[in-house]
Design a protein around this motif. Structure first.
Motif, PDB file in Angstrom:
ATOM      1  N   THR A 160       0.831  -1.207   0.000  1.00  8.36           N
ATOM      2  CA  THR A 160       0.000   0.000   0.000  1.00  8.36           C
ATOM      3  C   THR A 160       0.863   1.254   0.000  1.00  8.36           C
ATOM      4  O   THR A 160       0.620   2.197  -0.761  1.00  8.36           O
ATOM      5  CB  THR A 160      -0.935   0.006   1.221  1.00  8.36           C
ATOM      6  N   LEU A 161       1.883   1.274   0.866  1.00 10.76           N
ATOM      7  CA  LEU A 161       2.783   2.423   0.905  1.00 10.76           C
ATOM      8  C   LEU A 161       3.532   2.591  -0.414  1.00 10.76           C
ATOM      9  O   LEU A 161       3.708   3.717  -0.902  1.00 10.76           O
ATOM     10  CB  LEU A 161       3.782   2.254   2.059  1.00 10.76           C
ATOM     11  N   PHE A 162       3.971   1.477  -1.001  1.00 10.50           N
ATOM     12  CA  PHE A 162       4.709   1.546  -2.265  1.00 10.50           C
ATOM     13  C   PHE A 162       3.848   2.156  -3.366  1.00 10.50           C
ATOM     14  O   PHE A 162       4.284   3.083  -4.063  1.00 10.50           O
ATOM     15  CB  PHE A 162       5.181   0.154  -2.670  1.00 10.50           C
ATOM     16  N   PHE A 163       2.614   1.654  -3.525  1.00 12.23           N
ATOM     17  CA  PHE A 163       1.757   2.168  -4.593  1.00 12.23           C
ATOM     18  C   PHE A 163       1.305   3.592  -4.303  1.00 12.23           C
ATOM     19  O   PHE A 163       1.060   4.372  -5.239  1.00 12.23           O
ATOM     20  CB  PHE A 163       0.563   1.242  -4.803  1.00 12.23           C
ATOM     21  N   ALA A 164       1.194   3.962  -3.018  1.00 10.86           N
ATOM     22  CA  ALA A 164       0.874   5.345  -2.682  1.00 10.86           C
ATOM     23  C   ALA A 164       2.000   6.270  -3.120  1.00 10.86           C
ATOM     24  O   ALA A 164       1.752   7.355  -3.665  1.00 10.86           O
ATOM     25  CB  ALA A 164       0.622   5.474  -1.180  1.00 10.86           C
ATOM     26  N   VAL A 165       3.241   5.858  -2.884  1.00  7.09           N
ATOM     27  CA  VAL A 165       4.391   6.657  -3.312  1.00  7.09           C
ATOM     28  C   VAL A 165       4.445   6.739  -4.833  1.00  7.09           C
ATOM     29  O   VAL A 165       4.674   7.816  -5.412  1.00  7.09           O
ATOM     30  CB  VAL A 165       5.693   6.058  -2.753  1.00  7.09           C
ATOM     31  N   VAL A 166       4.236   5.601  -5.514  1.00 11.96           N
ATOM     32  CA  VAL A 166       4.257   5.592  -6.977  1.00 11.96           C
ATOM     33  C   VAL A 166       3.171   6.517  -7.534  1.00 11.96           C
ATOM     34  O   VAL A 166       3.413   7.296  -8.467  1.00 11.96           O
ATOM     35  CB  VAL A 166       4.063   4.160  -7.511  1.00 11.96           C
ATOM     36  N   TYR A 167       1.980   6.442  -6.947  1.00 12.44           N
ATOM     37  CA  TYR A 167       0.875   7.297  -7.416  1.00 12.44           C
ATOM     38  C   TYR A 167       1.202   8.772  -7.189  1.00 12.44           C
ATOM     39  O   TYR A 167       0.957   9.613  -8.058  1.00 12.44           O
ATOM     40  CB  TYR A 167      -0.419   6.930  -6.690  1.00 12.44           C
ATOM     41  N   GLY A 168       1.781   9.100  -6.013  1.00 10.87           N
ATOM     42  CA  GLY A 168       2.147  10.475  -5.734  1.00 10.87           C
ATOM     43  C   GLY A 168       3.175  11.007  -6.717  1.00 10.87           C
ATOM     44  O   GLY A 168       3.064  12.136  -7.206  1.00 10.87           O
TER      45      GLY A 168
END
Length: 210
Positions: A160-168
């Motif tokens: 979740t944190l990884f995809f949140a960073v990628v999306y940001g």
């Protein structure tokens, strides 16, 4: 052609990312331990798939004794795990209890006639061609072959944190491209079109004079 190369590039990137997480993140297997043993292992081209030597021992040698846990899956297949410290290295499991884990696994051995099932948490892959084994992190007794593996909260949080960073990063990149890069490219294209038009007009004038 450029679009095809771009797609191939991103597919390759995401395959590598998926492989990295699949190798690194912990997984749990329900198995029956059939044997535990220790074997001298010589490291070669596959050394990247082996952890470092136990903390406090000489890590410069090209071979060392490695603990193994031999198991049989509920489906009947065989799976062999290595049992090595990760120490302060990567992946960051901070595993220092290799000998204790081997003793626990040895105490949980069972036979087909009187099976005892355990949940082994591990990371890594098993590949016979490369001679690599998943590394056991922990072992615990469970009620039976249908026991729950539990909810992988750590995996969920990390992904979740990884995809949140990628999306940001993606959102900010789109904004930056829209505000800075796209106008610059449009200006370059317009300037190129004007110069091309001017050159064409000059050639047209030259032809008329001729």
């Amino acid at each position: 052609m450029l679009s095809l190369l771009r797609w191939a590039f991103w597919i390759t990137v995401w395959v590598l990312v998926a492989g990295f997480f699949h190798y690194t993140l912990p997984q749990t297997d329900i198995v029956r331990i059939t044997d535990t043993y220790e074997k001298r292992q010589d490291f070669g081209e596959n050394s990247i798939f082996w952890a470092q030597a136990d903390v406090g021992t000489d890590g410069t040698v090209l071979n060392r004794d490695v603990f193994f846990i031999q198991t049989r899956r509920v489906s009947g297949g065989v799976m062999v795990y290595r049992n090595e410290d990760t120490g302060w290295g990567w992946p960051p499991y901070f595993k220092f209890d290799t000998s204790n884990l081997q003793a626990e696994a040895g105490d949980l051995k069972s036979t087909e006639a009187a099976p005892r099932y355990v949940a082994i948490k591990h990371y890594g892959w098993r590949n016979e061609f490369l001679t690599i084994f998943p590394n056991a992190i922990s072992v615990r007794a469970v009620d039976g072959p249908d026991a729950s593996k539990g909810i992988p909260w750590l995996n969920i949080i990390i992904l979740t944190l990884f995809f949140a960073v990628v999306y940001g990063v993606w959102v900010r990149w789109r904004r930056f491209r829209k505000a800075r890069i796209d106008p610059t490219l449009e200006a370059i294209e317009d300037d190129f079109a004007e110069k091309t038009s001017a050159v064409s007009s000059w050639f047209g004038t030259w032809r008329k004079k001729k």
